[in-house]
Motif scaffolding. Structure first.
Motif, mmCIF file in Angstrom:
data_model
loop_
_atom_site.group_PDB
_atom_site.id
_atom_site.type_symbol
_atom_site.label_atom_id
_atom_site.label_comp_id
_atom_site.label_asym_id
_atom_site.label_seq_id
_atom_site.Cartn_x
_atom_site.Cartn_y
_atom_site.Cartn_z
ATOM 1 N N SER A 1 1.015 -1.186 -0.161
ATOM 2 C CA SER A 1 0.141 -0.061 -0.063
ATOM 3 C C SER A 1 0.749 1.130 -0.057
ATOM 4 C CB SER A 1 -0.797 -0.060 1.479
ATOM 5 O OG SER A 1 -0.201 -0.227 2.498
ATOM 6 N N ASP A 2 2.136 1.234 0.601
ATOM 7 C CA ASP A 2 2.891 2.265 0.875
ATOM 8 C C ASP A 2 3.422 2.712 -0.563
ATOM 9 O OD1 ASP A 2 4.657 4.029 2.289
ATOM 10 O OD2 ASP A 2 6.313 2.728 1.748
ATOM 11 N N ASP B 1 -4.305 -2.230 3.914
ATOM 12 C CA ASP B 1 -3.763 -2.031 5.244
ATOM 13 C C ASP B 1 -4.644 -2.700 6.192
ATOM 14 O OD1 ASP B 1 -1.619 -0.590 4.403
ATOM 15 O OD2 ASP B 1 -2.140 1.283 4.848
ATOM 16 N N GLY C 1 -1.286 -4.235 4.364
ATOM 17 C CA GLY C 1 -0.714 -3.723 3.364
ATOM 18 C C GLY C 1 -0.206 -4.425 2.084
#
Lengths: 397, 358
Positions: free
Chosen positions: A100-101, B75, B80
């Motif tokens: 996601s980062d 997340d 994530g």
């Protein structure tokens, strides 16, 4: 910006219905003038039944010839914010896995310097960033490389190689598609970024004959995972499938086998592995009971393409079986030999598949230094117009 | 100003940094997988670990705001970690089975349906169309949206005889594997391009333009004292390749561009070898915003296939079993001279035996 919103009655129709709407996606950025103009021009296309984009000019980042597709509106006075609306192709991580980062960082860059509109992903496999101006290309590129991403291919270069999810999430992967894809991509960065070929050259890495990346239809070089030894069988699990009633082993497995190499007596499934062509059907039907063999590698096929220019081609067998171990030296040698030959003799915009059709597979193999083998053909030639060479009689003498 | 030196040729990031811990641990050691319900896959490793993938459809064209929503869901549910598929679906990678229902509900509420696995219609692979392409004969996203709204039940269920792969390309360049799909929709031009003689010498290289034509229809000509070209109309099959190399040869035509439908292609080696899609409807009108003729035609093809194919038969395998004459009879589609190939190796597509069903 105080510009008023464009009316889009036709596009608004496409906000309705159960399938996710691309119009809704666009309208999530309805407050930006770029997306307002994009919606406006698209509505115009819907009214007129005509596209309003011009050909790409040559735009790119410094030192690269590929990775950016130039795009301009042909109605720049009416839609000034999309007068320049270039696409950037960002080389995806192999197998399209993300954190996601990492995705958020890409989103932040693209929102700051472009339209905020993407394709996840394009047909090439790249992340597609859809719509920015020439002056933003370098800043975007700088920020992308800061977070560890680089541009993909476009034009007459090695296109961004792509791979199925492979051993990361599939028990059928007959080689490490992610590792091979990454390795080839890194080895040929120059060929990827600086177009120097007659036309595009695509590499696609599929872990098994199910070919989830459609390599046989699209790749100039298709690496399709396969095996040589016996299908691994858990006999108890076969019986479980039979008992569960979900699979009729005789009808759904044995009778659907293309070589009829399997038999079922109600208790035991017998496979004549010497007749198996590794089609995957039985394994697809009973994944708990059957698995590809242990002696694994890939079949390399060559020459697939879509119709333009000389007609569509499926790729055909080039290397019947090869083990896929890094650093893949034999395959890289072969790839470079193909690029040398085709690079020198291929016509402008002639894919390697078309080049082989023109010069003949036999001649092509001779030049590459690969021996012809019957696995390469569906059947031997049927026409007697043979270009015999001098060596025919030299050998007999 | 950034002080760091300009980096080039770094290539893509290494995939390993994006893999969830369960994948790193079980990399290459997966034992089997199951498809317990539409859109959910469970992969079981030799270690006994279980990885749950939840697949949701997307419109391919995604706003960064939606990607951030996916990131937030990753997340919340997956530490994530997420991935995308070759058909533009997003997949969430979970280790906790008990979270699946809540994730599916959230995706549903956000407008991204879960499905596309097993004997279903997965998302339609498609091209840019009028959103971004210069050579598009029609839009892509709009036709695909209209089709998937109707085919939606086949995305969220798994009740077809086999998987059904649909692809869409807005011109003959066919970005994507349209030519090897169970059902392919292809934008077509049907008229000779209009030549802008005044601008052609300024915009285009004549030798490249002449060489671009697969049938040799483009000939050099002098028009109003300027070098230009002439097109032998009877040789033109409207592929648009000349337009790709020369913007002054205008192929797009609002009145005569349209869509064609092809069936029976596949890329997988399962049972039968990979094969090309074949033409079944030569022309349908370009009719935005909902393209009703195309949607009806595709829906009809899906229905006839679903009603007649046997278990595990893909479109091509069904048609090969029943034969093309019966396919046209069952579907009620007219067979015309346009269905018969007349390009290179056309003869190989003729029926060369007396083996016919009467």
């Amino acid at each position: 910006m105080s510009e008023k919103k464009r009316e889009t009655p036709l596009l608004d129709e496409l906000e309705k219905g159960p399938w996710p709407s691309f119009v809704k996606e666009l309208k999530k950025s309805a407050d930006t003038p770029v997306v307002q103009d994009l919606l406006g021009q698209l509505e115009r296309s819907y009214e007129e039944h005509l596209g309003h984009w011009k050909h790409g000019g040559i735009v790119g980042v410094m030192g690269y010839g590929g990775g950016v597709i130039g795009r301009y509106s042909d109605l720049p006075e009416e839609f000034p914010h999309i007068a320049h609306f270039h696409t950037m192709r960002v080389n995806q991580p192999a197998g399209w896995f993300y954190t996601s980062d990492a995705l958020r960082k890409i989103c932040d860059i693209w929102e700051a310097h472009g339209s905020g509109i993407t394709n996840m992903h394009g047909s090439t496999g790249d992340i597609i960033l859809l719509g920015t101006t020439t002056d933003q290309l370098e800043p975007i590129f700088g920020k992308l490389t800061e977070i560890g991403f680089d541009l993909g291919g476009s034009g007459s270069d090695m296109r961004t190689p792509s791979a199925c999810c492979g051993p990361a999430r599939c028990e059928w992967a007959c080689y490490d598609t992610l590792a091979a894809c990454y390795d080839f991509t890194q080895t040929y960065q120059d060929e990827l970024h600086r177009p120097a070929f007659p036309y595009k050259y695509k590499l696609k890495f599929a872990g098994c004959p199910n070919d989830c990346v459609a390599s046989v239809a699209r790749a100039d070089m298709s690496f399709i995972g396969t095996w040589k030894d016996d299908i691994q069988m858990d006999a108890e699990q076969v019986r479980q499938y039979a008992a569960s009633g979900t699979v009729d082993i005789q009808k759904d497995v044995c009778e659907r086998c293309p070589t009829r190499c399997m038999s079922w007596d109600g208790t035991n499934l017998t496979i004549d592995n010497s007749e198996c062509v590794k089609c995957m059907h039985c394994i697809n039907v009973m994944p708990k009971a059957l698995r590809p063999g242990k002696e694994r590698g890939c079949t390399v096929l060559i020459g697939a393409k879509a119709p333009i220019v000389g007609g569509a081609l499926l790729s055909s067998v080039f290397v019947p079986f090869i083990e896929m171990e890094p650093p893949y030296s034999d395959l890289k040698e072969l790839t470079e030999a193909i690029w040398d030959l085709w690079g020198e003799h291929g016509k402008n915009r002639e894919r390697v598949g078309e080049f082989i059709q023109r010069v003949g597979l036999g001649n092509f193999l001779e030049q590459i230094g690969l021996d012809p083998v019957p696995e390469m053909i569906a059947y031997p030639r049927t026409n007697p117009y043979i270009f015999f060479g001098e060596e025919l009689h030299e050998e007999q003498a | 100003m950034s002080a760091s030196p300009r980096k080039t040729d770094i290539g893509p990031p290494h995939y390993e940094q994006f893999l969830p811990p369960i994948i790193k641990k079980n990399y290459g050691k997966w034992l089997y997988h199951e498809n317990p319900r539409p859109g959910v896959l469970v992969h079981v490793a030799e270690s006994g670990d279980k990885l749950y993938s939840v697949r949701a459809g997307t419109p391919r064209l995604l706003n960064v705001k939606s990607i951030r929503l996916f990131a937030d869901l990753a997340d919340k549910y997956c530490g994530g970690h997420l991935r995308f598929t070759s058909r533009n679906n997003v997949e969430f990678l979970l280790t906790d089975e008990s979270k699946i229902d809540a994730l599916i509900q959230e995706l549903h509420d956000l407008g991204y349906p879960v499905g596309g696995t097993g004997n279903a219609i997965s998302a339609i692979v498609h091209t840019q169309g009028w959103v971004h392409c210069h050579s598009a004969a029609t839009d892509a996203s709009g036709v695909v949206k209209s089709l998937m709204d109707e085919l939606y039940p086949h995305f969220v269920n798994m009740n077809l005889p086999a998987k059904l792969r649909i692809a869409f390309a807005c011109c003959l360049n066919m970005c994507g594997a349209v030519h090897c799909s169970d059902i392919a929709i292809l934008g077509v031009h049907t008229r000779v391009p209009e030549i802008d003689h005044a601008n052609l010498p300024k915009m285009c290289e004549l030798p490249t333009l002449i060489a671009s034509c697969p049938t040799g229809a483009i000939r050099p000509a002098t028009v109003d004292g300027q070098q230009s070209i002439h097109i032998e109309e009877h040789l033109c099959m409207y592929c648009g390749n000349c337009f790709t190399v020369c913007p002054a040869v205008k192929i797009n035509n609002a009145k005569t561009d349209g869509l064609s439908i092809w069936v029976g292609g596949k890329v997988s080696n399962a049972r039968t070898e990979p094969k090309f899609s074949k033409l079944v409807i030569p022309f349908l009108p370009n009719n935005p915003p909902r393209w009703p003729e195309t949607v009806e035609a595709v829906k009809h093809l899906v229905e006839v296939y679903a009603a007649n194919a046997r278990k595990y038969e893909r479109m091509s395998e069904w048609v090969e079993r029943i034969g093309w004459p019966r396919f046209f009879k069952l579907t009620g589609l007219p067979f015309t001279k346009y269905h018969i190939d007349d390009f290179t190796h056309a003869g190989e597509t003729y029926k060369r035996s007396a083996q016919l069903k009467h």
